[in-house]
Motif scaffolding. Structure first.
Motif, short mmCIF file in Angstrom:
data_model
loop_
_atom_site.label_atom_id
_atom_site.label_comp_id
_atom_site.label_asym_id
_atom_site.label_seq_id
_atom_site.Cartn_x
_atom_site.Cartn_y
_atom_site.Cartn_z
N ALA B 211 31.42 71.11 28.51
CA ALA B 211 32.08 70.15 27.62
C ALA B 211 31.96 68.75 28.19
CB ALA B 211 33.54 70.54 27.43
N ALA B 212 32.10 68.62 29.51
CA ALA B 212 32.00 67.29 30.14
C ALA B 212 30.57 66.77 30.06
CB ALA B 212 32.47 67.35 31.59
N VAL B 213 29.59 67.66 30.25
CA VAL B 213 28.18 67.25 30.11
C VAL B 213 27.95 66.69 28.71
CG1 VAL B 213 25.79 68.09 29.93
CG2 VAL B 213 27.25 68.88 31.81
N SER B 214 28.43 67.43 27.72
CA SER B 214 28.19 67.06 26.34
C SER B 214 28.87 65.72 26.01
CB SER B 214 28.69 68.21 25.45
OG SER B 214 28.76 67.81 24.14
N ASP B 215 30.13 65.55 26.44
CA ASP B 215 30.84 64.27 26.23
C ASP B 215 30.11 63.11 26.89
OD1 ASP B 215 32.84 65.46 24.85
OD2 ASP B 215 34.42 65.14 26.37
N ALA B 216 29.71 63.31 28.14
CA ALA B 216 29.09 62.21 28.89
C ALA B 216 27.73 61.85 28.30
CB ALA B 216 28.95 62.58 30.37
N MET B 217 27.03 62.87 27.75
CA MET B 217 25.74 62.56 27.11
C MET B 217 25.95 61.79 25.82
SD MET B 217 23.42 65.95 27.60
CE MET B 217 22.04 65.15 26.76
N ALA B 218 26.94 62.21 25.05
CA ALA B 218 27.16 61.59 23.74
C ALA B 218 27.73 60.18 23.91
CB ALA B 218 28.11 62.45 22.91
N ARG B 219 28.67 60.02 24.82
CA ARG B 219 29.30 58.71 25.02
C ARG B 219 29.53 58.49 26.51
NH1 ARG B 219 34.27 57.37 21.45
NH2 ARG B 219 34.02 55.54 22.78
N PRO B 220 28.48 58.05 27.22
CA PRO B 220 28.58 57.91 28.67
C PRO B 220 29.77 57.07 29.12
CG PRO B 220 26.32 57.51 27.94
CD PRO B 220 27.15 57.63 26.71
N GLU B 221 30.10 56.03 28.33
CA GLU B 221 31.20 55.14 28.75
C GLU B 221 32.54 55.87 28.72
OE1 GLU B 221 29.61 55.07 26.01
OE2 GLU B 221 30.97 54.69 24.32
N ARG B 222 32.66 56.88 27.87
CA ARG B 222 33.91 57.62 27.81
C ARG B 222 34.11 58.40 29.12
NH1 ARG B 222 34.80 61.82 23.00
NH2 ARG B 222 34.70 59.92 21.75
N GLY B 223 33.01 58.94 29.64
CA GLY B 223 33.09 59.63 30.93
C GLY B 223 33.54 58.69 32.03
N PHE B 224 33.03 57.46 32.00
CA PHE B 224 33.43 56.48 33.01
C PHE B 224 34.93 56.20 32.89
CE2 PHE B 224 33.75 52.00 34.55
CZ PHE B 224 33.41 52.25 35.85
N GLY B 225 35.38 56.07 31.65
CA GLY B 225 36.80 55.82 31.41
C GLY B 225 37.67 57.00 31.78
N GLY B 226 37.08 58.19 31.88
CA GLY B 226 37.87 59.38 32.15
C GLY B 226 38.03 59.72 33.63
#
Lengths: 316, 316
Positions: B211-226
């Protein structure tokens, strides 16, 4: 107990005015973070004397806080102490439990039992947010300082640092906020990764910085792909270390602006932080068409602790 | 000179077969990286004995390499040594200058002058790319090993590690490649940032990871914010440290897959790396519809060094 450092800072005329009658020290302000303890002998809203000790909360056991404070305030009268920052964390002196948002942007004070050193000591509680989970300790005091100096402020406060905070303030309340690890990541990458050989320890290149911000905002993954390239360009070519630093900081601040877009797009933003870092954020926001006001972090901290002191007087 | 560690590894039957006639050691394979020196006494393509020393290039002055090699190979005959890795860097034993892409995926050997310890020593040169600037040292040997075992291989080799490499191989040549600092960033964030209190030192959760891979691929900036959110969830709630680790590694590998998309989309990918890390990459690629073959890093290294040894025999 040996003090690691105890420096009286310079007395700029506007902060420590010379007067005919000496000011009476009636309280002590303390910004007690992970690394340092900053102390000010205060007369109302005026700082009379300032000291900095490298005795941050990160290196202290709970029983060491009282003697460190006694050493740091030696020669000052037995007046109340108002402290903010990591001193109130679970691993700090006493835990000052978080106040949950939305909450008034007025410091909430937690007493240290027993008036250590004969001085009442109050710690400003941090602020928490349940969803998305987030916490702050110290920045709530700076936000209170901004509101004490600009009571009508309504908008976003950006507090860049190790863990940059974006705080939405409206009608005198902290509504919600978001933390990003931008400063800590920059420090780790520039100071401890393979890029430490490549990135200058200071200096900037505004044009390169803004281009990197823009690239990282438009395609954050490209910025991630470009990190090792800095090292390779230095090995194979002659990449200027200041340009490398500007690209790295632009990439990280660009990621942050992309992640925090709802926090600044179409908003009034005030940046509270160290001068050079605040300048980078103001530059990056300006390039997105967001003019950012700036406030010096020490001014905000002292104004916030002074507001907390008035709160202490009103309730004690 | 004291050896930091000198361990004879176990002899799994398939690698160190028992024979009626003992194998003759006719060359020595060395994988000499920043942290460790791995040595194998070789008989043709068969490893007879293996040793690991914690005497990586990162802790050695140029004049220390010869005595460390002498200690590490004590008791082995005075046969040629083929070494790959950071031993050939500018700060290593001798600089083995990079070969520029496109180049044959066959190790290029640089002699250490003077046959130290009475053994001819050859170092495999790294590979460089002018634009975008990139370099590798050690991975070229593993790519050569893959090609020596699968001569018809045409596609992408992914070598996850401190600095993950994506290498395009076609018609027996390294065409181009891309490095990402994924492993180093993971180590810094999980081991040294504020998240060190929050992230387990091992373990995974495949569902959370993907799920984290998929989120970070779709919206990399969201991963940074998380990222900071992991710390806050642990402080305010009861975030499971293994879940935190899975989210962090998923975020970083998701960024990497987003940045390296042209390297795997619609391609044949073979992952060469440590088993647990390779499994994560294969899982993440599989979720994108890319079935990835896997090869053990030691098999690839030994096969590559053996190809280099044959090259040495053919040209000396």
């Amino acid at each position: 107990m040996i003090l690691g450092a105890c420096l009286a800072v310079g007395n700029p005329a506007n902060r420590f005015p010379k007067r005919e009658t000496p000011l009476t020290i009636d309280w002590i302000a303390a910004d007690w973070g992970t690394t340092n303890l900053r102390l000010w002998a205060m007369s109302g809203r005026n700082a009379v004397e300032a000291r900095v000790l490298d005795r941050g909360m990160g290196g202290l056991r709970p029983d060491e806080f009282a003697p460190v404070l006694a050493d740091g305030t030696a020669g000052w009268p037995a007046v109340p102490v108002i402290a903010s920052g990591m001193v109130g964390a679970r691993q700090g002196w006493i835990e000052a439990p978080y106040v949950a948002v939305p909450c008034p942007a007025i410091p909430h004070l937690v007493p240290v039992p027993g008036d250590p050193g004969g001085r009442p000591v109050r710690i400003v509680a941090g602020v928490s947010q349940a969803g998305p989970a987030d916490v702050m300790r110290g920045e709530e005091t700076q936000v209170a300082g901004l509101l004490s100096l600009s009571p009508e402020f309504d908008g976003i406060v950006c507090l860049p640092g190790t863990h940059t905070k974006w705080v939405r303030v409206s009608a005198g309340e902290i509504c919600n906020f978001k933390s990003l690890m931008t400063g800590e990541l920059f420090g780790l990458i520039a100071g401890q990764s393979v890029l430490r050989h490549t990135v200058a320890t200071e200096g900037s290149n505004p044009q390169v910085f803004l281009a990197a911000v823009s690239d990282a905002m438009a395609r954050p993954e490209r910025g991630f792909g470009g990190l090792f390239q800095l090292r390779a360009e230095a090995l194979l070519g002659d990449l200027d270390p200041i340009e490398a630093r500007a690209r790295l900081s632009g990439t990280l601040i660009g990621w942050e602006l992309a992640a925090a877009k709802p926090w600044w797009l179409g908003c009034d933003v005030t940046v509270i932080g160290a001068p050079s870092l605040s300048a980078l954020y103001a530059e990056a926001l300006g390039a997105q068409g967001v003019p950012a006001a700036r406030m010096a972090v020490e001014d905000a901290t002292l104004a916030g602790l002074a507001a907390a002191h008035r709160q202490f007087l009103a309730t004690s």
